[in-house]
Motif scaffolding. Structure first.
Motif, short mmCIF file in Angstrom:
data_model
loop_
_atom_site.label_atom_id
_atom_site.label_comp_id
_atom_site.label_asym_id
_atom_site.label_seq_id
_atom_site.Cartn_x
_atom_site.Cartn_y
_atom_site.Cartn_z
N VAL A 1 0.82 -1.20 0.00
CA VAL A 1 0.00 0.00 0.00
C VAL A 1 0.86 1.26 0.00
O VAL A 1 0.56 2.22 -0.69
CB VAL A 1 -0.95 -0.01 1.22
CG1 VAL A 1 -1.81 1.24 1.24
CG2 VAL A 1 -1.83 -1.24 1.18
N ARG A 2 1.93 1.24 0.77
CA ARG A 2 2.82 2.41 0.85
C ARG A 2 4.26 1.97 0.73
O ARG A 2 4.63 0.87 1.11
CB ARG A 2 2.65 3.13 2.19
CG ARG A 2 1.35 3.83 2.32
CD ARG A 2 1.33 4.63 3.60
NE ARG A 2 0.04 5.29 3.72
CZ ARG A 2 -0.38 5.87 4.80
NH1 ARG A 2 0.38 5.87 5.88
NH2 ARG A 2 -1.55 6.44 4.83
N GLY A 3 5.05 2.85 0.23
CA GLY A 3 6.48 2.58 0.13
C GLY A 3 6.82 1.85 -1.16
O GLY A 3 5.96 1.54 -1.98
#
Length: 69
Positions: free
Chosen positions: A6-8
């Motif tokens: 989702v992030r990174g």
């Protein structure tokens, strides 16, 4: 099983390490029979909340119900 980042922006090595952990946990959970008792975690032990023994019931137990401190 689908894994979504989702992030990174993980490197392939980081993603492989995370996936290995997830797969190992899933395999360990699948190998334990359903309803098997898990060992109690020390953090869940109510005895760690008290630094001393609780007062035992008896004739004068009403006088030991308040712990100054």
């Amino acid at each position: 099983m689908t894994i979504k980042v989702v992030r990174g922006n993980p490197t392939p090595e980081e993603l492989a390490a995370a996936l290995a952990v997830v797969r190992a946990r899933a395999a360990a959970a699948a190998s334990t029979p359903p309803g098997a008792a898990r060992p109690r975690d020390a953090w869940a032990d109510p005895a760690r909340l008290t630094g001393r023994r609780l007062p035992q019931p008896g004739a004068a137990s009403w006088s030991r119900t308040y712990w100054p401190g």
